[in-house]
Write a protein that holds these residues in place. Sequence first.
Motif, short mmCIF file in Angstrom:
data_model
loop_
_atom_site.label_atom_id
_atom_site.label_comp_id
_atom_site.label_asym_id
_atom_site.label_seq_id
_atom_site.Cartn_x
_atom_site.Cartn_y
_atom_site.Cartn_z
N ASN A 263 -0.42 21.62 14.06
CA ASN A 263 -0.80 21.24 12.52
C ASN A 263 0.12 20.38 11.59
N TYR A 264 -0.43 19.28 11.83
CA TYR A 264 0.42 18.15 10.94
C TYR A 264 0.46 18.05 9.50
N ILE A 265 1.47 17.92 9.10
CA ILE A 265 1.34 17.66 7.55
C ILE A 265 0.81 16.23 7.54
N PRO A 266 -0.18 16.02 6.42
CA PRO A 266 -0.61 14.70 6.41
C PRO A 266 0.33 13.48 5.79
N ALA A 267 1.35 13.46 6.43
CA ALA A 267 2.34 12.45 5.89
C ALA A 267 2.20 11.17 6.82
N TYR A 268 1.25 10.38 6.41
CA TYR A 268 0.60 9.21 6.85
C TYR A 268 1.40 8.14 7.61
N GLU A 269 2.38 8.17 6.80
CA GLU A 269 3.35 6.93 7.00
C GLU A 269 4.44 7.64 8.00
N SER A 270 4.55 8.68 8.75
CA SER A 270 5.48 9.27 9.37
C SER A 270 5.37 8.82 10.83
N ASN A 433 3.30 -0.89 9.83
CA ASN A 433 3.09 -1.97 8.62
C ASN A 433 3.78 -1.26 7.43
N SER A 434 3.84 0.01 7.15
CA SER A 434 4.59 0.67 6.17
C SER A 434 5.99 0.64 6.28
N TRP A 435 6.48 0.88 7.66
CA TRP A 435 8.13 0.85 8.03
C TRP A 435 8.51 -0.60 7.61
N SER A 436 7.90 -1.44 8.09
CA SER A 436 8.28 -3.07 8.07
C SER A 436 8.26 -3.30 6.39
N ILE A 437 7.28 -3.09 5.60
CA ILE A 437 7.17 -3.28 4.16
C ILE A 437 8.40 -2.59 3.51
N GLU A 438 8.34 -1.23 3.72
CA GLU A 438 9.35 -0.67 2.94
C GLU A 438 10.73 -0.96 3.25
N GLN A 439 11.19 -1.73 4.43
CA GLN A 439 12.53 -2.33 4.42
C GLN A 439 12.86 -3.51 3.74
N GLN A 440 11.74 -3.93 3.15
CA GLN A 440 11.71 -5.45 2.55
C GLN A 440 10.50 -5.56 1.36
N LYS A 441 10.46 -4.48 0.40
CA LYS A 441 9.29 -4.39 -0.46
C LYS A 441 9.21 -5.73 -1.26
N GLN A 442 10.29 -6.22 -1.42
CA GLN A 442 10.40 -7.41 -2.46
C GLN A 442 10.11 -6.99 -3.97
N ASN A 443 9.30 -6.18 -4.21
CA ASN A 443 9.13 -5.66 -5.51
C ASN A 443 8.83 -4.20 -5.47
N ALA A 444 9.86 -3.63 -6.57
CA ALA A 444 10.06 -2.33 -6.45
C ALA A 444 8.79 -1.34 -6.73
N THR A 445 8.04 -1.99 -7.39
CA THR A 445 6.61 -1.33 -7.54
C THR A 445 5.59 -1.39 -6.64
N TRP A 446 5.79 -1.86 -5.55
CA TRP A 446 4.84 -2.13 -4.49
C TRP A 446 4.89 -0.66 -3.76
N ASN A 447 3.65 -0.23 -3.52
CA ASN A 447 3.29 1.15 -2.88
C ASN A 447 2.38 0.86 -1.88
N THR A 448 2.63 1.00 -0.62
CA THR A 448 1.56 0.57 0.72
C THR A 448 0.57 1.42 0.49
N MET A 449 0.92 2.81 0.70
CA MET A 449 -0.44 3.83 0.44
C MET A 449 -1.26 3.66 -0.66
#
Length: 683
Positions: A263-270, A433-449
């Motif tokens: 039973n996974y928690i839907p933490a899609y970026e995990s 893709n989320s992992w990569s972007i999160e390390q270098q968001k470039q804009n604090a307001t960016w939200n991949t999901m």
Amino acid sequence: MCALALSGGGFAQQRSWFSDQDLTLTGAYYYPEHWDESQWERDLKQMHELGFEFTHFAEFAWAQLEPEEGHYDFGWLDRAVALAAKHDLKVILCTSTATPPVWLSRKYPEILLLKEDGTRLDHGARQHASFASPLYRELAFKMIEKLAERYGNDARVIGWQLDNEPAVQFDYNPKAEEAFREFLRKKYAGDIRALNAAWGTSFWSETYASFDQITLPKRSQLFMNHHQILDYHRFAAGQTNEFLNQQCLLIKKYARHQWVTTNYIPAYESGHIGGSPDLDFLSYTRYMVYGDNEGIGRRGYRVGNPLRIAFANDFFRPVTGTYGVMELQPGQVNWGSINPQPLPGAVRLWLWSVFAGGSDFVCTYRYRQPLYGTEQYHYGIVGTDGVTVTPGGREYEQFMKEIRQLRGKVPAKEVKPADYLARRAAILYHPENSWSIEQQKQNATWNTMGHIEKYYRPLKSFGAPVDFIGEDKDFNAYPLLIAPAYQLADKELVDRWTDYVKQGGHLVLTCRTAQKDRFGRLPEAPFGSMLTDLTGNEMEFYDLLLPDEPGTVEMEGNAYSWNTWGEILRPGDGVEVWATYQDEFYAGKPAVTTRRLGKGSVTYVGVDSTDGTLEREVLRKLYDRSGIGIMELPYGVTLEFRNGLGIVLNYLDRPYHFALPKGATAVIGEEDIPTAGVLVFRF
């Protein structure tokens, strides 16, 4: 190794674990070890009388199953299983690995999970053992094998749940560090030079001379090598996947006619969801009301986010085609920031929402409200006296009666209208893709999901069936394929996208896509050029704006706000411009383009709008150009089809009138659907 079976590997050979004639099965968690044995039969009898068809045992019972190392006690569980069967309840068994007994933690403290700051977790909670510990695995597997040996051929047991809500552990246990080094040796074929090249260690004098010099990356340390962190995410997800998969294979030594899931928690970026290929299918946990106020209107927090269940359905179902929900709340919970009562009708609405996506079962957490422990204030189907049915319990009872009324009267699950199927779309997703972007968001307001949801939400409002898929799936099965912010790519993937378009598919690519290779490195080429031959665009540059000073993009006379990411495009011959920037020093430059290629088209959305309205209009225009009719449902109303049934779900803060299609007949509810109401019709 991780994520939604996205990296290949395949799942266990599919079997028909559930009868389509049942439509769905409904069950309830029960903890015999929490209650005096004299109450078990009363509880299980009432559970059956309310309409439940299965129950769920031994989730956190390792201490009861193995009270001392090597000494097992299954007598109590034998009696509980027998009582369930007496009252016509099938049983799901759990492997209990989320709660190691105290003797294990005290005798073998090295198995306890170690946090980055040096804090060692301890007995007294749950999920405090390290998946990377070989000793922990050995002790867990001994217990699981005894359990599987005893119940693997028991016809009263229909399936197994592994662990409980297994998460990705960022564990700094010494054994985890050893395993990380071994993971890297294998990945880079023992060549430290290959690792240095992949991680770019010549930057800032980070070069390693041997794998033994490598430690687990300190994720909280400023400027830690993000290529190393990317590999650490892969490793950590893989540890969870491997732990689950080994449990599964162990059970299957004995369980020939029982399914295995977790039973996974839907933490899609995990990154671990779907990464254990021997599981028979996936299930998930879903809680809807806990104070987040993502619903619609002033009291929306009592109903919940309109697409929270739909998104999970569309994410889990495509992995194997079978899925269920292992935990769905029957009322208030105890762990939210605020724990309100659900709106009357909301629990039934959630149950129908799960069903609408194509589920084969749903299970409520839990049957009885506990009298002690961390979850004292967590509602059950019955209250603290053990017999009084709660309001949510009555809504479960109503749902189960409605399902029984439909059984035997509807066709197979895949009977769906042709116009509905014509709208089907896939969203290509990989957590890396989320992992990569999160390390270098470039804009604090960016939200991949959040960016992905800007494409998902309009698809659901168009009445489109949606699948989240990985690269292992057939793109050509979908008229429309969207790859949002798909940052890590290679030539092979771009070639597959190109073939998909040439064969008649309609591809939507968005900003931040194919900017880096699979190691997270920028190619030695013009920025964004991996896509030039496909989209027909060159990228001049990208821009990021302050959130309180947004820019504007214009499309067909309408203005749309943006600030998080904008790519300024230079289209080539045959490329049509759909939207342009209206301000800054690049006013008039293209932001959205489209191009015919072969039998299909590729649309590139180089900007992330503030509220998703631009993305909605791009998709609307694309469907119109493709000659595919769409619906116009407001956010908060969802329509799905299965078993020859249409299911309309109303999460709005007001009644909604749904005009039945010509020839359709309502079987549950009416065309005027109240808040938290459901309309089910035959078409």
